[in-house]
Write a protein that holds these residues in place. Structure first.
Motif, PDB file in Angstrom:
ATOM      1  N   THR A 113       0.811  -1.223   0.000  1.00 50.33           N
ATOM      2  CA  THR A 113       0.000   0.000   0.000  1.00 50.33           C
ATOM      3  C   THR A 113       0.843   1.271   0.000  1.00 50.33           C
ATOM      4  N   ARG A 134       5.926   2.046   9.597  1.00 52.85           N
ATOM      5  CA  ARG A 134       4.861   1.052   9.490  1.00 52.85           C
ATOM      6  C   ARG A 134       5.125  -0.092  10.467  1.00 52.85           C
ATOM      7  N   GLU A 168      -0.756  -1.618  13.870  1.00 53.17           N
ATOM      8  CA  GLU A 168      -1.637  -0.991  12.888  1.00 53.17           C
ATOM      9  C   GLU A 168      -2.947  -1.738  12.690  1.00 53.17           C
ATOM     10  N   ARG A 180      -3.619   2.274   9.926  1.00 52.48           N
ATOM     11  CA  ARG A 180      -2.383   2.390   9.153  1.00 52.48           C
ATOM     12  C   ARG A 180      -1.638   3.680   9.489  1.00 52.48           C
TER      13      ARG A 180
END
Length: 502
Positions: A58, A144, A159, A164
């Motif tokens: 992503t 992340r 997350e 996110r």
């Protein structure tokens, strides 16, 4: 909102485990158990392996810099020039526990946001001095969540649970400055050499890492400079303050339309109505809404908002929308709940309106900061003398002794920006003893407050409180009322309310 002592920031919980670390089985199980979500206490190898696989990439590669990126770079350059050769550390802050395992919605330190545009928890801006001069600015942020070691679903801040996060690369494109993993920062700061300055009160882990390298005196000097940097608003800030005032105007209109429901419930309905507008158009309210009906209007910081809303009484509503860039409006209107002022209410309201008019007229570049306060206080003292509240004493003597303050109570305004009481750490000579300059934004908010138990005033005055507040931008040739979308004069207020309730 009237001036008040700033509350200290509480420190939230620490950072997630580094993404390169293995999560021991007992810690993984504990994280799952803490969630109380029905998962098995022991995570099978098959489940752990399954959770590593089948996730789409992503990463966003076409992100553009945030609108204020040019301004934040200029601000960092100004800061760099002041503290040549010194490492500068500005934390965003950590999550703050509300109760047990729940936390408040995060709001970063204003100085951190001012210098980066970022709003994420645990972030830290570091300006590292270069040998050739200047600084290299780096934003240390959470990357992340790691999917290989299970952090993204086993950590209680992963997350999968909290949503996110931007990758470090994405944040570099958005913020326009290098980004690194914040979880390596504390050790790096411990090992660093040379002078350091820290914005204290926001991140206990960073403070602990620097405890042997900083001094309170130097850090206070740093905090003061950061506060004074924000005195003059740039074009981005002015545009955001203008939007905050426009959204606040719509919030006040919402409240007027809802007064019938508020009369059937309480001040909480008013508070909730304004909050809806703040969340829809902005980030939040900029401070706790004061929805003070009847005698509650005489309590300067009435935020309980649990009282009755009755016809024939006044509503003092002090509220401001905080934008999604965290700039806040701060506006007060005192409204007749049934739409019409009584003769006495109007007399007191008109005195406050006249005082505000005098205060606003005194806001201009080059004028001493205190002039608008003195102008408003003179009008209020004159009206109180006219009403016979000081016997035979004249206005000059009343002002000399400050006797009007029994009923005027607070200062007539304060600076406004990222904080509702902006630039609060600025030196006296740069703030209240300074002069107004184009680009400053401040409130003008005189008031009169007659307490219910005040035996020195006629009985009919008791329980009436009136404040009128607007957000005023100092311009090159005078001032601009950013919140002029809301009427102030009594006849205009009544006509405005009638239109909204028609």
């Amino acid at each position: 909102m009237t001036e008040q002592t700033l509350e200290s920031q509480e420190i939230g919980r620490g950072l997630p485990v580094p993404e390169t670390a293995e999560i021991p089985e007992d810690e993984a199980s504990e994280a799952v158990e803490q969630r109380k979500n029905g998962l098995e206490r022991d995570v099978s190898e098959q489940l752990a392996e399954n959770m590593k696989q089948g996730w789409a990439d992503t990463e966003q590669h076409d992100l553009q810099p945030i609108p204020q990126a040019w301004h934040t770079a200029r601000r960092r350059a100004e800061l760099s020039a002041r503290f040549t050769g010194e490492r500068l550390v500005i934390p965003a802050g950590n999550l703050k526990v509300r109760a047990n395992d729940t936390v408040y919605r995060f709001r970063p330190s204003s100085d951190y946001t001012y210098l980066t545009g970022d709003q994420t928890e645990n972030g830290v801006l570091v300006l590292e001095p270069r040998e050739e001069g200047g600084h290299e600015a780096t934003a240390y942020l959470l990357p992340r969540s790691d999917r290989e070691n299970g952090e993204f679903w086993l950590s209680d801040r992963g997350e999968l649970w909290d949503g996110r996060r931007n990758s470090l690369g994405e944040n570099e494109r958005l913020l326009g400055l290098p980004c690194e993993d914040v979880r390596i920062l504390a050790d790096a700061l411990r090992e660093g050499t040379g002078p350091v300055r820290l914005l204290r009160g926001y991140d206990a882990g960073i403070e602990e890492a620097l405890t042997e390298k900083v001094t309170a005196e130097r850090d206070e000097e740093f905090r003061v400079f950061l506060s004074e940097m924000r005195r003059i608003k740039d074009e981005f800030e002015i545009a955001d303050l203008r939007f905050a005032c426009d959204a606040t105007t719509r919030g006040f209109e919402d409240v007027v339309r809802s007064l019938d429901q508020a009369r059937a419930t309480s001040e909480r309905y008013i508070e909730g109505t304004f909050f809806l507008r703040a969340r829809v158009e902005g980030n939040d309210v900029g401070y706790s809404t004061i929805a003070a009906a009847g005698p509650h209007a005489t309590t300067i910081h009435w935020v309980r908002n649990d009282g009755a809303v009755r016809d024939g009484e006044l509503l003092l509503l002090d509220a401001g929308v905080e934008t999604r860039n965290l700039y806040t409006a701060d506006v007060t209107r005192t409204l007749p709940i049934n739409g019409r002022f009584t003769p006495l209410q109007r007399k007191i309201y008109d005195a406050v309106y006249e005082a505000q008019e005098a205060g606003i007229a005194a806001v201009r570049p080059g004028a001493p900061y205190r002039d608008f306060h003195r102008a408003a206080q003179r009008v209020l003292a004159s009206r109180l003398v006219e009403w016979g509240l000081f016997g035979d004493m004249d206005v000059e003597k009343v002002l000399e002794l400050g006797l009007q303050r029994r009923w005027t109570m607070h200062g007539t305004g304060h600076m406004l920006g990222l904080d509702v009481h902006d630039c609060a750490a600025a030196r006296t000579e740069m703030y209240v003893e300074g002069v107004l300059e184009p680009g400053m934004c401040l409130t003008v908010e005189p008031g009169l407050y007659f307490q219910e138990d005040d035996l020195t005033v006629p009985k009919e005055y008791r329980g009436i409180g009136v404040r009128v507040e607007d957000d005023i931008l100092v311009t090159e040739d005078g001032n601009e009322n950013l919140s002029a979308g809301l009427p102030r004069q009594a006849d205009e207020v009544e006509a405005w309310m009638a239109r909204l309730k028609a």
